[in-house]
Design a protein around this motif. Structure first.
Motif, short mmCIF file in Angstrom:
data_model
loop_
_atom_site.label_atom_id
_atom_site.label_comp_id
_atom_site.label_asym_id
_atom_site.label_seq_id
_atom_site.Cartn_x
_atom_site.Cartn_y
_atom_site.Cartn_z
N ASN A 121 38.51 35.66 38.94
CA ASN A 121 38.49 36.00 40.01
C ASN A 121 39.68 36.14 40.02
OD1 ASN A 121 39.44 33.16 39.68
ND2 ASN A 121 38.98 32.12 41.39
N TYR A 122 40.31 36.61 39.04
CA TYR A 122 41.66 36.96 38.81
C TYR A 122 41.36 38.56 37.74
CZ TYR A 122 46.72 37.32 37.84
OH TYR A 122 48.24 38.04 37.57
N GLY A 123 40.96 38.17 36.64
CA GLY A 123 41.42 39.71 35.39
C GLY A 123 39.78 40.77 36.14
N ILE A 124 39.41 40.15 36.73
CA ILE A 124 37.59 41.45 36.98
C ILE A 124 38.97 42.34 38.28
CG2 ILE A 124 35.32 42.35 38.61
CD1 ILE A 124 34.28 40.04 36.97
N PRO A 125 38.88 41.02 39.56
CA PRO A 125 39.93 42.72 40.17
C PRO A 125 40.84 43.44 40.49
CG PRO A 125 38.94 40.50 41.14
CD PRO A 125 39.55 40.02 39.66
N VAL A 126 41.84 42.79 38.44
CA VAL A 126 43.00 43.31 38.30
C VAL A 126 42.54 44.62 37.51
CG1 VAL A 126 44.62 44.09 36.85
CG2 VAL A 126 44.70 41.82 37.99
N SER A 127 40.76 44.77 36.96
CA SER A 127 40.27 45.90 36.17
C SER A 127 39.65 46.91 36.41
CB SER A 127 39.60 45.10 35.13
OG SER A 127 39.92 44.30 34.35
N GLN A 128 39.23 45.76 37.92
CA GLN A 128 38.79 47.30 38.93
C GLN A 128 39.88 48.15 39.69
OE1 GLN A 128 36.65 44.87 41.22
NE2 GLN A 128 34.33 45.42 40.01
N MET A 129 40.70 47.30 39.72
CA MET A 129 42.14 47.88 40.37
C MET A 129 42.35 49.28 39.66
SD MET A 129 44.64 45.48 42.87
CE MET A 129 43.59 44.72 44.41
N LEU A 130 42.56 49.08 38.64
CA LEU A 130 42.83 49.91 37.20
C LEU A 130 42.27 51.00 36.73
CD1 LEU A 130 45.66 47.14 34.86
CD2 LEU A 130 45.80 49.36 35.95
N PHE A 131 40.83 50.74 36.17
CA PHE A 131 39.83 51.48 35.93
C PHE A 131 39.36 52.00 36.79
CE2 PHE A 131 41.35 47.98 32.25
CZ PHE A 131 41.83 48.97 31.72
N VAL A 132 39.34 52.05 38.24
CA VAL A 132 38.83 52.72 39.22
C VAL A 132 37.41 53.90 38.86
CG1 VAL A 132 41.18 53.95 39.82
CG2 VAL A 132 38.66 52.82 41.33
N ALA A 133 38.75 55.16 38.03
CA ALA A 133 37.89 56.17 37.90
C ALA A 133 37.80 55.91 35.78
CB ALA A 133 38.98 57.04 37.48
N ASN A 134 37.78 55.44 35.55
CA ASN A 134 36.64 54.66 34.51
C ASN A 134 36.79 52.74 33.70
OD1 ASN A 134 36.10 54.73 31.43
ND2 ASN A 134 38.06 55.91 31.36
N PRO A 135 35.16 53.36 34.28
CA PRO A 135 34.37 51.58 34.58
C PRO A 135 33.81 51.16 33.13
CG PRO A 135 32.56 53.45 34.61
CD PRO A 135 33.89 54.25 34.74
N LEU A 136 34.49 51.88 32.14
CA LEU A 136 33.87 51.45 30.61
C LEU A 136 35.01 50.19 30.68
CD1 LEU A 136 33.06 50.78 28.05
CD2 LEU A 136 34.84 52.41 27.07
N GLY A 137 36.39 49.97 31.52
CA GLY A 137 37.77 49.40 31.44
C GLY A 137 36.78 47.70 32.03
N THR A 138 36.51 48.01 33.61
CA THR A 138 35.96 47.06 33.99
C THR A 138 34.59 46.62 32.88
OG1 THR A 138 36.32 48.25 35.69
CG2 THR A 138 34.63 46.42 36.18
N SER A 139 33.58 47.47 31.86
CA SER A 139 32.62 46.37 31.97
C SER A 139 33.26 45.68 30.50
CB SER A 139 31.83 47.66 31.08
OG SER A 139 31.35 48.29 32.57
N ILE A 140 34.37 45.77 29.93
CA ILE A 140 34.98 45.29 28.77
C ILE A 140 35.03 43.81 29.74
CG2 ILE A 140 36.51 45.01 27.24
CD1 ILE A 140 36.73 47.84 26.69
N GLN A 141 36.29 43.78 30.53
CA GLN A 141 35.82 42.57 30.96
C GLN A 141 35.51 41.67 31.46
OE1 GLN A 141 39.63 42.05 32.01
NE2 GLN A 141 38.91 39.66 32.52
N VAL A 142 33.98 42.46 32.16
CA VAL A 142 32.96 41.67 32.45
C VAL A 142 32.56 40.66 31.09
CG1 VAL A 142 30.38 41.54 32.85
CG2 VAL A 142 31.71 43.16 34.00
N ILE A 143 32.81 41.69 29.90
CA ILE A 143 32.45 40.68 28.37
C ILE A 143 32.78 39.70 28.54
CG2 ILE A 143 31.44 41.06 26.35
CD1 ILE A 143 31.00 44.43 26.93
N ILE A 144 34.41 39.90 28.54
CA ILE A 144 35.60 38.95 28.32
C ILE A 144 35.46 37.93 29.50
CG2 ILE A 144 38.13 38.79 28.70
CD1 ILE A 144 38.38 41.45 27.74
N VAL A 145 34.82 37.98 30.31
CA VAL A 145 34.35 37.25 31.56
C VAL A 145 33.03 36.07 31.02
CG1 VAL A 145 33.28 36.31 33.80
CG2 VAL A 145 35.53 37.81 33.71
N ILE A 146 32.12 36.73 30.24
CA ILE A 146 30.99 35.76 30.10
C ILE A 146 31.34 35.76 28.99
CG2 ILE A 146 28.93 35.87 28.70
CD1 ILE A 146 28.87 36.86 31.90
N PHE A 147 32.18 35.53 28.02
CA PHE A 147 32.93 34.85 26.63
C PHE A 147 33.95 33.82 26.88
CE2 PHE A 147 36.10 34.20 23.08
CZ PHE A 147 35.23 34.06 21.55
#
Length: 309
Positions: A109-135
């Protein structure tokens, strides 16, 4: 300096504002934080995870490299936290909280919102953050739990706790549907997207509400200070070295570097409270690292754009 200001006011400041809103609302209305936490964990976050994994193509080679990086990064953090806990001469319970505070990162609830704001034009950045969340959830319910309750909880119980997490199911289903190119009917896609879109605001407001309940008693406590330095400064420095060593570039490098700078996971405080292990210390570390991360995350984002932007 201009770009640094832009990062501060367009990325970090909006998150800080949401945290403040959550804190104010909590002080006035006293939300049921357990209910809000369950809403995020069992509904909103799984929807966000599913959509990001379902819609993004991640090269298998890149994915395997990211997993290797995360393993090395986490093991190094474990060794560093263990060394510092020995130098600080902490007792067993304090050491458990200290180690968790450096290794467990607030990627959800801190990392994903930051990634979604930063990588709004490139969903790969958010997907990597999702992988990190799972890990990070795997680390939390293995290493993190082991630190706190190794004498009372079996490995099988820890595994059951992990497998009950809806984000694991969302990840698996999203990955299968992505890999086999299975279409998602519009009847289901619309409500899932509604839930995913709600995740950012609810997660940040809830985090602000949680922080509002924490009492910051000892700002200059050596454990809190060293933990914050380890999480917010040593962590990103280590990550930068590994990223350069492993040859990551572009959005992948940016996402991994920024993710390394997030504050201590609120789960470290939640678990400490649940199992009655230095709960006050854990809560103060979460609060202090979250406050200081407003500065350090801004700097890390700025550095990442210089190196890989």
């Amino acid at each position: 300096m201009v770009y640094l200001s832009m990062v501060l006011f367009q990325v970090v400041a909006p998150i800080l504002i949401m945290l403040v809103i959550g804190a104010i609302l909590q002080l006035k209305f006293r939300f049921n934080l357990k209910a809000l936490s369950n809403l995020i964990t069992y509904c909103l976050m799984p929807a966000a995870v599913f959509i990001n994994i379902y819609e993004t193509q991640v090269n298998a080679k890149v994915l395997s490299s990211i997993i290797v990086y995360l393993l090395i990064f986490s093991i190094c953090l474990m060794m560093i936290s263990w060394l510092f806990s020995k130098l600080l001469k902490l007792n067993r319970s304090q050491a458990a909280i200290f180690n968790n505070s450096i290794v467990l990162i607030n990627s959800g609830n801190y990392g994903i919102p930051v990634s979604q704001m930063l990588f709004v034009a490139n969903p790969l950045g958010t997907s990597i953050q999702v992988i990190i969340v799972i890990f990070q959830n795997i680390i939390t319910y293995t290493y993190g739990l082991y630190n706190l309750i190794s004498s009372t909880k079996s490995g099988l119980d820890i595994l059951r706790s992990l497998l009950r997490l809806p984000i694991v199911h969302a990840l698996i289903i999203g990955a299968i549907m992505n890999f086999w190119n299975i279409g998602l009917p519009i009847t289901f896609r619309i409500p899932i997207e509604y839930l995913a879109n709600a995740f950012i605001s609810i997660a940040l407001i809830t985090l602000g509400a949680q922080l509002a309940q924490i009492e910051l008693k000892t700002i200059f406590n050596k454990v809190i200070f060293t933990s914050t330095v380890g999480r917010l400064i040593i962590g990103p420095t280590l990550a930068l070295g590994l990223i350069l060593l492993m040859g990551f570039d572009g959005v992948v490098a940016q996402s991994l570097f920024i993710a390394s700078a997030f504050p201590t996971s609120r789960n470290s405080s939640t678990l400490a409270l649940e199992y009655d292990v230095e709960a006050n210390l854990a809560a103060q570390i979460v609060l202090f690292s979250t406050i200081m991360s407003c500065i350090t995350v801004t700097i890390v984002i700025y550095i990442s754009t210089i190196l890989w932007g």
